[in-house]
Design an enzyme around this catalytic site. Structure first.
Site, PDB file in Angstrom:
ATOM      1  CD1 TRP A 155     -57.390   9.494 -95.089  1.00  9.65           C
ATOM      2  CD2 TRP A 155     -58.057   8.139 -96.624  1.00  9.65           C
ATOM      3  NE1 TRP A 155     -56.306   8.602 -95.506  1.00  9.65           N
ATOM      4  CE2 TRP A 155     -57.005   7.792 -96.554  1.00  9.65           C
ATOM      5  CE3 TRP A 155     -58.777   7.292 -97.236  1.00  9.65           C
ATOM      6  CZ2 TRP A 155     -56.385   6.713 -97.639  1.00  9.65           C
ATOM      7  CZ3 TRP A 155     -58.868   6.816 -98.188  1.00  9.65           C
ATOM      8  CH2 TRP A 155     -56.989   5.181 -98.127  1.00  9.65           C
ATOM      9  CG  ASP A 185     -56.417   5.980-104.971  1.00  7.39           C
ATOM     10  OD1 ASP A 185     -55.198   5.377-104.425  1.00  7.39           O
ATOM     11  OD2 ASP A 185     -55.804   7.885-105.256  1.00  7.39           O
ATOM     12  CB  SER A 252     -49.049   7.320 -97.398  1.00  7.91           C
ATOM     13  OG  SER A 252     -48.111   7.216 -98.278  1.00  7.91           O
ATOM     14  CE1 TYR A 253     -53.103   9.838 -95.113  1.00  3.76           C
ATOM     15  CE2 TYR A 253     -52.196   8.293 -97.133  1.00  3.76           C
ATOM     16  CZ  TYR A 253     -53.711   9.564 -96.656  1.00  3.76           C
ATOM     17  OH  TYR A 253     -53.060  10.756 -97.206  1.00  3.76           O
ATOM     18  CG  LEU A 256     -53.767  -4.813 -96.005  1.00  6.75           C
ATOM     19  CD1 LEU A 256     -53.023  -4.653 -95.581  1.00  6.75           C
ATOM     20  CD2 LEU A 256     -54.548  -5.921 -95.632  1.00  6.75           C
ATOM     21  CG  HIS A 257     -54.372   0.814 -98.368  1.00  8.14           C
ATOM     22  ND1 HIS A 257     -54.079   0.949 -97.463  1.00  8.14           N
ATOM     23  CD2 HIS A 257     -54.017   1.523 -99.394  1.00  8.14           C
ATOM     24  CE1 HIS A 257     -53.047   2.088 -97.753  1.00  8.14           C
ATOM     25  NE2 HIS A 257     -52.823   2.033 -98.887  1.00  8.14           N
ATOM     26  CB  VAL A 258     -55.621  -4.492-102.455  1.00  9.94           C
ATOM     27  CG1 VAL A 258     -55.417  -4.905-103.472  1.00  9.94           C
ATOM     28  CG2 VAL A 258     -55.355  -5.124-101.292  1.00  9.94           C
ATOM     29  CG  HIS A 259     -52.088   0.746-104.243  1.00 12.99           C
ATOM     30  ND1 HIS A 259     -52.560   2.166-104.249  1.00 12.99           N
ATOM     31  CD2 HIS A 259     -52.083   0.474-103.393  1.00 12.99           C
ATOM     32  CE1 HIS A 259     -51.885   2.373-102.661  1.00 12.99           C
ATOM     33  NE2 HIS A 259     -51.432   1.419-102.373  1.00 12.99           N
TER      34      HIS A 259
HETATM   35  P1  M7G Z   1     -50.658   4.519 -99.352  1.00 17.04           P
HETATM   36  O1  M7G Z   1     -49.858   3.233 -99.669  1.00 17.04           O
HETATM   37  O2  M7G Z   1     -50.885   4.515 -98.290  1.00 17.04           O
HETATM   38  O3  M7G Z   1     -50.238   5.940-100.199  1.00 17.04           O
HETATM   39  O4  M7G Z   1     -51.893   4.380-100.486  1.00 17.04           O
HETATM   40  P2  M7G Z   1     -49.620   6.058-100.965  1.00 17.04           P
HETATM   41  O5  M7G Z   1     -50.235   7.539-101.249  1.00 17.04           O
HETATM   42  O6  M7G Z   1     -47.772   7.129-100.439  1.00 17.04           O
HETATM   43  O7  M7G Z   1     -48.895   6.094-102.462  1.00 17.04           O
HETATM   44  C1  M7G Z   1     -52.907   4.810 -99.649  1.00 17.04           C
HETATM   45  C2  M7G Z   1     -53.788   5.615-101.178  1.00 17.04           C
HETATM   46  O8  M7G Z   1     -55.138   6.462-100.969  1.00 17.04           O
HETATM   47  C3  M7G Z   1     -53.480   6.476-101.962  1.00 17.04           C
HETATM   48  O9  M7G Z   1     -53.757   5.448-103.470  1.00 17.04           O
HETATM   49  C4  M7G Z   1     -54.281   7.413-102.119  1.00 17.04           C
HETATM   50  O10 M7G Z   1     -54.558   8.295-103.223  1.00 17.04           O
HETATM   51  C5  M7G Z   1     -55.570   7.182-101.688  1.00 17.04           C
HETATM   52  N1  M7G Z   1     -56.169   8.171-101.201  1.00 17.04           N
HETATM   53  C6  M7G Z   1     -56.040   8.844 -99.924  1.00 17.04           C
HETATM   54  N2  M7G Z   1     -56.706   9.676 -99.799  1.00 17.04           N
HETATM   55  C7  M7G Z   1     -56.956  10.307 -98.042  1.00 17.04           C
HETATM   56  C8  M7G Z   1     -57.657   9.130 -99.511  1.00 17.04           C
HETATM   57  C9  M7G Z   1     -59.262   9.668-100.239  1.00 17.04           C
HETATM   58  O11 M7G Z   1     -59.788  10.986 -98.819  1.00 17.04           O
HETATM   59  N3  M7G Z   1     -60.276   9.297-100.705  1.00 17.04           N
HETATM   60  C10 M7G Z   1     -60.092   8.189-101.600  1.00 17.04           C
HETATM   61  N4  M7G Z   1     -60.529   7.409-102.274  1.00 17.04           N
HETATM   62  N5  M7G Z   1     -58.353   7.813-101.781  1.00 17.04           N
HETATM   63  C11 M7G Z   1     -58.033   8.363-101.312  1.00 17.04           C
END
Ligand code: M7G
Length: 317
Positions: A155, A185, A252-253, A256-259
């Site tokens: 994704w 998100d 979870s993924y 690298l990504h930032v919230h």
């Molecule tokens: P994380 O810290 O890897 O895991 O964050 P978490 O889900 O346990 O917090 C991944 C972030 O990506 C989360 O805030 C998810 O809500 C968001 N996310 C996950 N998916 C599968 C998608 C998606 O398909 N599209 C978007 N826009 N966000 C996603």
């Protein structure tokens, strides 16, 4: 008469096995169990099954959430309610059941389909345990584990390659090394700013998490911080001083990504054992380029996560 058959046709289309691009057939889901429900979040996490492409029962996770109120719709809600039932009255106090019209009683439904066992585990209510992971633990236990087990990040690649959510991009810095894409998100329906939630996904594909960061990544992190805040201020009018910008450890993924979340919003995952403010991360790397390859990091694991068992096996829990 002319309008008659249309709703039926739509219903039949909905119930066909979900193909690529087709809406998920919510009405034909067989409920297996409620994984978790939360009165505070007003959300239910459901394990369901639908017939897969060749008819076999296939797992799905459905997240059903009542959405926050939109200020501009409140007056309409008071005026247009379809029914009002008095529940109790006492002195100056009274409570009612108010039934809104359908257009004002939206429920956000998030679907994960087909869902893996790991998705079911992620949403299942379970006890959690804190792990204190040293760098050695990371190298010997966590890294081999995430290399063999982690969630698919297809994704993320779809967003970076504009194969999905391209029309939702808020900002992009296209540099392959120091660039990123900022998108809402999928936890946020974008109807109100109270629960604003965006994520910045980096273009480079070789950085799994906070653990990989060194001084080499400072230009990338600074771009995310500065350009991300500017883009949110420009598009949504929310100033940088009202944003919580952070990384999760563990995520979870592992790409690298930032919230980016509204400071006033108690976003899931913003707790002390998971969130690392990006500004602190930058400062730590400026103090010591190997900061995240030296220090122990704390995180919580659910009781039956295989990674917890690995830590238990070597007596680290
Ligand atoms: P994380 O810290 O890897 O895991 O964050 P978490 O889900 O346990 O917090 C991944 C972030 O990506 C989360 O805030 C998810 O809500 C968001 N996310 C996950 N998916 C599968 C998608 C998606 O398909 N599209 C978007 N826009 N966000 C996603």
């Amino acid at each position: 008469m002319a309008d008659g058959p249309a709703p039926k046709r739509r219903r039949e289309e909905e119930e066909a096995a979900p193909g690529p691009g087709a809406p998920f057939p919510l009405s034909s889901v067989r409920l297996r169990r409620i994984l978790r429900d939360s009165a505070r979040e007003k959300a239910a996490f459901v394990h369901g099954q639908v017939a897969g492409p060749s008819g076999e029962p296939t797992d799905a996770v459905l997240i059903l959430e009542k959405t926050p109120f939109q200020e501009e719709k409140i007056e309409e809600l008071l005026r247009k309610h379809t029914k009002l039932e008095l529940q109790m009255r006492n002195d100056i106090y009274s409570t009612y059941r108010l039934y809104p019209p359908p257009e004002l009683s939206e429920i956000k439904a998030t679907v994960v389909y087909p869902a893996t066992e790991k998705h079911l585990q992620k949403y299942l209510r379970q006890e959690v345990h804190l792990i204190r992971e040293t760098w050695e633990d990371y190298k010997n236990i966590t890294l081999p584990f995430i290399q063999s087990q982690s969630f698919s990040i297809q994704w993320v690649y779809n967003i970076l390659e504009k194969k999905a959510e391209a029309d939702r991009i808020i900002h992009e810095n296209p540099d392959p090394l120091n660039g990123f894409v900022l998108v809402p998100d999928f936890k946020w329906n974008q109807n109100q700013l109270e629960d604003l939630y965006l994520i910045a996904l980096v273009h480079r594909r070789d950085v799994k998490s906070l653990r990989d960061l060194t001084a080499e990544h400072l230009p990338l992190l600074k771009n995310i911080l500065q350009e991300g805040k500017e883009a949110v201020a420009k598009r949504f009018g929310v100033p940088g001083s009202q944003l919580r910008v952070y990384l999760h450890y563990q995520p979870s993924y592992f790409h690298l990504h930032v919230h980016f979340t509204a400071l006033g919003y108690d976003a899931p995952g913003s707790s002390a054992e998971r969130a690392h403010l990006l500004e602190d991360v930058v400062d730590n790397l400026l103090l010591d380029v190997g900061y995240y390859q030296k220090r122990a990091l704390t995180f919580a694991l659910r009781a039956d996560e295989p990674l917890l068992k690995k830590f238990q096996e070597v007596g680290r829990v």
